[in-house]
Design a protein around this motif. Structure first.
Motif, PDB file in Angstrom:
ATOM      1  N   LEU A 254       3.835   5.611  -5.676  1.00 55.71           N
ATOM      2  CA  LEU A 254       3.768   5.638  -7.136  1.00 55.71           C
ATOM      3  C   LEU A 254       2.668   6.576  -7.621  1.00 55.71           C
ATOM      4  O   LEU A 254       2.875   7.359  -8.552  1.00 55.71           O
ATOM      5  CB  LEU A 254       3.522   4.234  -7.691  1.00 55.71           C
ATOM      6  CG  LEU A 254       4.729   3.359  -7.915  1.00 55.71           C
ATOM      7  CD1 LEU A 254       4.310   1.944  -8.293  1.00 55.71           C
ATOM      8  CD2 LEU A 254       5.646   3.936  -8.971  1.00 55.71           C
ATOM      9  N   LEU A 255       1.508   6.496  -6.988  1.00 54.30           N
ATOM     10  CA  LEU A 255       0.418   7.389  -7.364  1.00 54.30           C
ATOM     11  C   LEU A 255       0.834   8.843  -7.174  1.00 54.30           C
ATOM     12  O   LEU A 255       0.561   9.695  -8.022  1.00 54.30           O
ATOM     13  CB  LEU A 255      -0.840   7.081  -6.538  1.00 54.30           C
ATOM     14  CG  LEU A 255      -1.551   5.775  -6.862  1.00 54.30           C
ATOM     15  CD1 LEU A 255      -2.654   5.502  -5.851  1.00 54.30           C
ATOM     16  CD2 LEU A 255      -2.115   5.796  -8.275  1.00 54.30           C
TER      17      LEU A 255
ATOM     18  N   LYS B 166       0.820  -1.215   0.000  1.00 53.53           N
ATOM     19  CA  LYS B 166       0.000   0.000   0.000  1.00 53.53           C
ATOM     20  C   LYS B 166       0.855   1.267   0.000  1.00 53.53           C
ATOM     21  O   LYS B 166       0.548   2.226  -0.709  1.00 53.53           O
ATOM     22  CB  LYS B 166      -0.958  -0.019   1.210  1.00 53.53           C
ATOM     23  CG  LYS B 166      -1.973   1.073   1.194  1.00 53.53           C
ATOM     24  CD  LYS B 166      -2.989   0.874   0.092  1.00 53.53           C
ATOM     25  CE  LYS B 166      -4.107   1.886   0.198  1.00 53.53           C
ATOM     26  NZ  LYS B 166      -4.955   1.878  -0.966  1.00 53.53           N
ATOM     27  N   ILE B 167       1.940   1.295   0.769  1.00 53.45           N
ATOM     28  CA  ILE B 167       2.809   2.469   0.811  1.00 53.45           C
ATOM     29  C   ILE B 167       3.467   2.681  -0.552  1.00 53.45           C
ATOM     30  O   ILE B 167       3.519   3.808  -1.055  1.00 53.45           O
ATOM     31  CB  ILE B 167       3.878   2.334   1.918  1.00 53.45           C
ATOM     32  CG1 ILE B 167       3.229   2.209   3.295  1.00 53.45           C
ATOM     33  CG2 ILE B 167       4.856   3.493   1.880  1.00 53.45           C
ATOM     34  CD1 ILE B 167       2.455   3.433   3.741  1.00 53.45           C
TER      35      ILE B 167
ATOM     36  N   SER C 217      -8.175  11.179  -4.237  1.00 51.30           N
ATOM     37  CA  SER C 217      -7.958  11.920  -5.488  1.00 51.30           C
ATOM     38  C   SER C 217      -6.937  11.213  -6.368  1.00 51.30           C
ATOM     39  O   SER C 217      -7.152  11.053  -7.583  1.00 51.30           O
ATOM     40  CB  SER C 217      -7.476  13.338  -5.194  1.00 51.30           C
ATOM     41  OG  SER C 217      -8.473  14.098  -4.568  1.00 51.30           O
ATOM     42  N   LEU C 218      -5.826  10.789  -5.780  1.00 57.46           N
ATOM     43  CA  LEU C 218      -4.783  10.110  -6.550  1.00 57.46           C
ATOM     44  C   LEU C 218      -5.301   8.802  -7.143  1.00 57.46           C
ATOM     45  O   LEU C 218      -5.010   8.476  -8.302  1.00 57.46           O
ATOM     46  CB  LEU C 218      -3.559   9.855  -5.675  1.00 57.46           C
ATOM     47  CG  LEU C 218      -2.842  11.105  -5.147  1.00 57.46           C
ATOM     48  CD1 LEU C 218      -1.738  10.701  -4.174  1.00 57.46           C
ATOM     49  CD2 LEU C 218      -2.304  11.961  -6.264  1.00 57.46           C
ATOM     50  N   GLU C 219      -6.081   8.067  -6.367  1.00 63.63           N
ATOM     51  CA  GLU C 219      -6.658   6.813  -6.862  1.00 63.63           C
ATOM     52  C   GLU C 219      -7.654   7.075  -7.985  1.00 63.63           C
ATOM     53  O   GLU C 219      -7.740   6.308  -8.949  1.00 63.63           O
ATOM     54  CB  GLU C 219      -7.306   6.044  -5.713  1.00 63.63           C
ATOM     55  CG  GLU C 219      -6.292   5.472  -4.745  1.00 63.63           C
ATOM     56  CD  GLU C 219      -6.888   4.985  -3.434  1.00 63.63           C
ATOM     57  OE1 GLU C 219      -8.128   5.052  -3.258  1.00 63.63           O
ATOM     58  OE2 GLU C 219      -6.107   4.543  -2.574  1.00 63.63           O
TER      59      GLU C 219
ATOM     60  N   PHE D  96       3.234  12.492   5.446  1.00 65.48           N
ATOM     61  CA  PHE D  96       2.604  11.277   5.955  1.00 65.48           C
ATOM     62  C   PHE D  96       3.093  10.031   5.214  1.00 65.48           C
ATOM     63  O   PHE D  96       3.498   9.052   5.839  1.00 65.48           O
ATOM     64  CB  PHE D  96       1.078  11.380   5.854  1.00 65.48           C
ATOM     65  CG  PHE D  96       0.361  10.221   6.465  1.00 65.48           C
ATOM     66  CD1 PHE D  96       0.267  10.098   7.841  1.00 65.48           C
ATOM     67  CD2 PHE D  96      -0.216   9.237   5.680  1.00 65.48           C
ATOM     68  CE1 PHE D  96      -0.386   9.019   8.421  1.00 65.48           C
ATOM     69  CE2 PHE D  96      -0.863   8.158   6.245  1.00 65.48           C
ATOM     70  CZ  PHE D  96      -0.949   8.051   7.617  1.00 65.48           C
ATOM     71  N   VAL D  97       3.069  10.068   3.894  1.00 61.52           N
ATOM     72  CA  VAL D  97       3.384   8.868   3.105  1.00 61.52           C
ATOM     73  C   VAL D  97       4.884   8.703   2.881  1.00 61.52           C
ATOM     74  O   VAL D  97       5.419   7.617   3.088  1.00 61.52           O
ATOM     75  CB  VAL D  97       2.634   8.891   1.756  1.00 61.52           C
ATOM     76  CG1 VAL D  97       3.060   7.738   0.867  1.00 61.52           C
ATOM     77  CG2 VAL D  97       1.133   8.836   1.983  1.00 61.52           C
TER      78      VAL D  97
END
Length: 116
Positions: A9-10, A3-4, A60-62, A29-30
């Motif tokens: 990447l996103l 997930k990270i 939004s990124l997804e 955060f990420v």
């Protein structure tokens, strides 16, 4: 995919579409792996505010990826390039017929072009 890594990447592909404030919070955060509390203290907002920004950014990124598929295409091309590298390594080890190698590489490169 982790997930990270997926979120990173996103962000790499679509992060410039976020506001400067969103980018700063999301990066902390990420990418920097700071806690909600640390980010909140630094930004002068509540932990809940940080949480909401991070969730909105991720969504939004997804959504950008769902519409544009840039990460998906990148990963597919990366896989095909890896296969080309594998074909070349096999050729180095076995010294197969060059014509066969050329055909295999052409087939893989055609797949890459289709992905783009």
């Amino acid at each position: 995919m982790d997930k990270i890594l997926e979120q990173a990447l996103l962000y790499d592909f679509y992060g410039e579409l976020l506001t400067a404030h969103q980018k700063e919070i999301y990066e902390q955060f990420v990418l920097d792996d700071l806690s909600l509390g640390e980010i909140a203290a630094d930004a002068g907002i509540s932990r809940q505010g940080v949480h909401d920004i991070v969730k909105r950014c991720a969504k939004s990124l997804e959504e950008y990826e769902r519409k544009l598929h840039l990460v998906e295409k990148f990963l597919a091309v990366k896989e095909q390039v890896s296969r080309i590298d594998g074909v070349l390594k096999e050729w180095e080890e076995k010294k197969e017929d060059p014509e066969e190698i050329i055909q295999r590489i052409r087939k893989l490169s055609a797949t890459i072009i289709e992905e783009l």
